[in-house]
Design an enzyme around this catalytic site. Structure first.
Site, PDB file in Angstrom:
ATOM      1  N   SER A 279       0.820  -1.206   0.000  1.00 49.18           N
ATOM      2  CA  SER A 279       0.000   0.000   0.000  1.00 49.18           C
ATOM      3  C   SER A 279       0.861   1.267   0.000  1.00 49.18           C
ATOM      4  O   SER A 279       1.530   1.561  -0.974  1.00 49.18           O
ATOM      5  CB  SER A 279      -0.953  -0.045   1.206  1.00 49.18           C
ATOM      6  OG  SER A 279      -1.887   0.989   1.173  1.00 49.18           O
ATOM      7  N   ASP A 290      10.100   5.258 -10.036  1.00 45.44           N
ATOM      8  CA  ASP A 290       9.640   5.787 -11.327  1.00 45.44           C
ATOM      9  C   ASP A 290      10.250   7.143 -11.654  1.00 45.44           C
ATOM     10  O   ASP A 290      10.399   7.496 -12.828  1.00 45.44           O
ATOM     11  CB  ASP A 290       8.117   5.898 -11.343  1.00 45.44           C
ATOM     12  CG  ASP A 290       7.447   4.542 -11.567  1.00 45.44           C
ATOM     13  OD1 ASP A 290       8.167   3.525 -11.567  1.00 45.44           O
ATOM     14  OD2 ASP A 290       6.212   4.507 -11.739  1.00 45.44           O
ATOM     15  N   LYS A 304      -0.602  -4.264  -3.246  1.00 46.72           N
ATOM     16  CA  LYS A 304      -1.900  -3.696  -2.862  1.00 46.72           C
ATOM     17  C   LYS A 304      -2.028  -2.315  -3.496  1.00 46.72           C
ATOM     18  O   LYS A 304      -1.452  -1.340  -3.011  1.00 46.72           O
ATOM     19  CB  LYS A 304      -2.055  -3.592  -1.352  1.00 46.72           C
ATOM     20  CG  LYS A 304      -3.418  -3.020  -0.937  1.00 46.72           C
ATOM     21  CD  LYS A 304      -3.513  -2.835   0.568  1.00 46.72           C
ATOM     22  CE  LYS A 304      -4.891  -2.277   0.957  1.00 46.72           C
ATOM     23  NZ  LYS A 304      -5.147  -0.934   0.411  1.00 46.72           N
TER      24      LYS A 304
END
Length: 527
Positions: A279, A290, A304
Site C-alpha cells: 500500500s 519511477d 496492494k
C-alpha cells in the site's frame, strides 16, 4: 390455527414478492424485515446486519471491509498516532505482565514505575496470573485522558502501589534512525500514520546534523497506512512538480498527486522492501523508482494497489470501501490479480510465491511484457501487475533457520530468557554500557548464556537439538543481543543489532556506500 398460519404465510409471500420486484437495496431491507418478523427465534438484528454487510463486501475485493465500533477504534489508534493510557511497553511472560520500558515523560515514568516491574493488579482486577490476553490487559490500562488507574507492582520482593493518571501516549511509526556509517543514515518506517511525516522530518534533520549524505529508508514489513503520509514523505525527496501517485475510480475523480514543496534531502537514496511492504509503502517506493530518484532493494512487494475510503456509521462502526486504484508515476497499476469473492487464494499468494521459488531467485518471477512501463527520466523498464519489483533483488536468507530456532521462538523462550537475564543484570549492564552505540559495539552473547537459554527451552518443552543449535547459533545470538539492547535502551537498539544479519539491509548499505555501484544499478534494468 390453519387459517392463522395461512395468513402469516400469505403475508410473507406478499413481502417476498415485493422484494423480488424491487431494486437490490430494497431486497436487502425486505429480507431483514422478513427475518425480524417471521423467524422462529428472537434475532439479534445488529449481528445479522453486520454479517450481511461483511458478506456483501467480501464479494467485491479482498480489501473492502467492515469493522464494528470496537474494531474501528482498534484499527484507527495506530494510524492516528496516540491513545490515552499509562505509558508502558510490556510483555506477558509466563502469565506475568513485565514492564519492558516506560514511555519517556509518560504517566508511568512520572510516578516512578521502572523497567522490570511486574504489574499484578489494575483497579483491583488481577492481571498477572489471570491468563488474560493482551487485548484484555490493554482495556484495563487504557482509558480516557485524566482518569486514574491504581496498580500494584512487584519490584524484587516488594509490592508497591501506584496511582497513575492516564494521559495521551504517542505511537511512533519510526522504529529506528541511526548512522549506519559516517555518511549513511538509516530510518526504519513501520507504518504510515498521521505523525509519520513529522517523525521523518525530525529523523532526517537529526541525521543530517551527524553528517548524513546518503539515506537508507527501510520499508520492509510495512503494511501501509495513510495515502497523505506517503505523499508527504515522497515530497521530502523529490523535486517540486514530480508526480508521486495518481488514483482512478468509477465514482471518484481522477487525482494526480505531485510534489509541491522543496525537498529536504537530495543525496543518494536506497529503499528497502520485501513481500510484506504494501500500500503506502508501495506508493513511496514506486515514486522513488519511477522518478529515478533512488535504488529499490529487496524482494517484490505485496501488490496492494486498491484505495479504500472510510464510510463511518453513527454507532462508531465503519465500512472501508475500495473506491479507486493507485497508479505509480509511470502509469502502472501495482495491484496484484484477484478473483472477487475468492479471499482464500488472495491470502495464500505469499505462500505460493515462496513455494514457487520467488523468494530465492529473481528468475522465478515472470514479468508480463504487456504490462511494461518505463521510468520517467532514465526510461528504465518497470512492470505493473503486482507489486514493485526492486532494482536489485535480494534472496531470502534461510541459512540460519532450524526447527529448533523456530520452536524456541514459538514458545516465547527468547523473550522469557531476556526478561530473566535483564532482571539479574540490569544495574551492571547499565553501568557497563552507557549508550546504544557502546552496547552494539561491545556486548557479546556468551556460551554460558546460550547454555542457560537451552536449559530454559527444555523446561518450556523444547527439546535440545545440537544440530539445530549449530545451524542457528548466529541467529540465536543475534536475536538475544537485539532483545537485550531493546530492553536496556530503545527499539532502535534492536534494529541496530538485527540489521547486521539482514541480507537486504547489507546489500542496500553496500550499494549506497559505493557511488559507482549505486549509479550502475540506477541506470540498469531492474534485476
Amino acid at each position: 390455527m390453519k387459517k392463522i398460519l395461512a395468513v402469516i404465510l400469505g403475508a410473507a409471500t406478499i413481502i417476498a414478492t415485493a422484494a423480488v420486484k424491487s431494486d437490490p437495496a430494497r431486497k436487502v431491507q425486505m429480507t431483514e424485515r422478513v427475518i425480524e418478523t417471521f423467524y422462529v427465534d428472537k434475532v439479534d438484528s445488529t449481528a445479522v446486519a453486520e454479517e450481511a454487510i461483511r458478506a456483501m463486501l467480501k464479494k467485491l475485493d479482498p480489501h473492502s471491509s467492515y469493522s464494528n465500533a470496537a474494531e474501528t477504534k482498534e484499527l484507527n489508534e495506530p494510524l492516528q498516532g496516540n491513545f490515552s493510557g499509562i505509558g508502558i511497553q510490556f510483555q506477558m511472560i509466563s502469565d506475568t505482565l513485565y514492564v519492558i520500558q516506560t514511555i519517556a515523560g509518560g504517566p508511568s515514568e512520572r510516578v516512578g514505575i521502572l523497567a522490570g516491574d511486574r504489574i499484578l493488579t489494575a483497579n483491583d482486577s488481577l492481571i498477572s496470573g489471570a491468563k488474560r490476553p493482551n487485548s484484555s490487559v490493554m482495556k484495563l490500562l487504557r482509558g480516557p485522558k485524566g482518569t486514574e488507574v491504581k496498580v500494584t507492582a512487584l519490584r524484587g520482593d516488594d509490592k508497591i502501589d501506584f496511582t497513575i493518571v492516564r494521559d495521551d501516549i504517542p505511537i511512533y511509526s519510526i522504529d529506528a534512525s541511526y548512522m549506519a556509517d559516517p555518511e549513511t543514515g538509516y530510518v526504519r518506517v513501520t507504518r504510515f500514520a498521521e505523525e509519520t511525516p513529522e517523525e521523518m522530518f525530525k529523523a532526517i534533520k537529526k541525521l543530517q546534523s551527524k553528517g548524513m549524505k546518503r539515506l537508507i529508508i527501510d520499508l520492509q514489513d510495512n503494511g501501509g497506512g495513510y495515502l497523505q503520509a506517503a505523499t508527504q514523505l515522497a515530497e521530502m525527496f523529490l523535486p517540486v512538480g514530480s508526480p508521486i501517485v495518481s488514483t482512478e475510480g468509477r465514482a471518484v475523480p481522477t487525482s494526480l498527486y505531485r510534489s509541491e514543496v522543496e525537498p529536504i534531502f537530495d543525496g543518494h537514496i536506497v529503499v528497502l522492501v520485501n513481500q510484506y511492504s504494501a500500500s503506502a509503502s508501495e506508493i513511496l517506493s514506486g515514486a522513488i523508482q519511477d522518478n529515478d530518484r533512488g535504488v529499490v532493494v529487496g524482494r517484490r512487494t505485496f501488490g496492494k494497489g486498491l484505495v479504500q475510503r472510510p464510510f463511518p456509521f453513527p454507532d462508531g462502526s465503519m465500512i472501508r470501501l475500495t473506491v479507486a486504484r493507485y497508479h505509480t508515476p509511470s502509469g502502472r497499476c501495482i495491484q496484484k490479480p484477484y478473483t472477487s469473492g475468492d479471499d482464500k487464494s488472495y491470502r495464500e499468494d505469499l505462500v505460493n510465491r515462496y513455494n514457487s521459488g520467488e523468494y530465492s531467485s529473481a528468475d522465478s518471477i515472470h514479468l508480463n511484457d504487456s504490462l511494461l512501463y518505463h521510468t520517467l527520466r532514465l526510461k528504465r523498464p518497470v512492470y505493473g501487475g503486482g507489486g514493485i519489483m526492486p532494482d536489485r533483488f535480494v534472496a531470502i536468507d534461510t541459512t540460519g533457520y532450524s526447527k529448533y530456532y523456530r520452536d524456541l521462538m514459538a514458545k516465547g523462550v527468547y523473550n522469557k530468557y531476556v526478561v530473566s537475564y535483564i532482571d539479574a543484570n540490569r544495574n551492571e549492564l547499565k553501568r557497563r554500557y552507557k549508550n546504544e552505540e557502546q552496547f552494539v559495539k561491545d556486548f557479546k552473547v556468551t556460551d554460558a548464556m546460550i547454555k542457560d537459554l537451552t536449559e530454559l527451552g527444555a523446561k518450556e518443552g523444547v527439546e535440545m537439538s545440537e544440530e539445530g543449535l549449530k545451524t542457528s547459533d548466529g541467529w540465536i545470538r543475534n536475536i538475544l543481543k537485539g532483545l537485550i539492547g531493546r530492553d536496556l535502551f530503545e527499539q532502535s537498539a534492536y534494529w541496530r543489532v538485527a540489521n547486521t544479519q539482514d541480507p537486504v539491509y547489507k546489500e542496500g548499505l553496500r550499494i549506497i556506500s559505493d557511488a559507482d555501484e549505486y549509479n550502475k544499478v540506477l541506470t540498469s534494468p531492474s534485476n
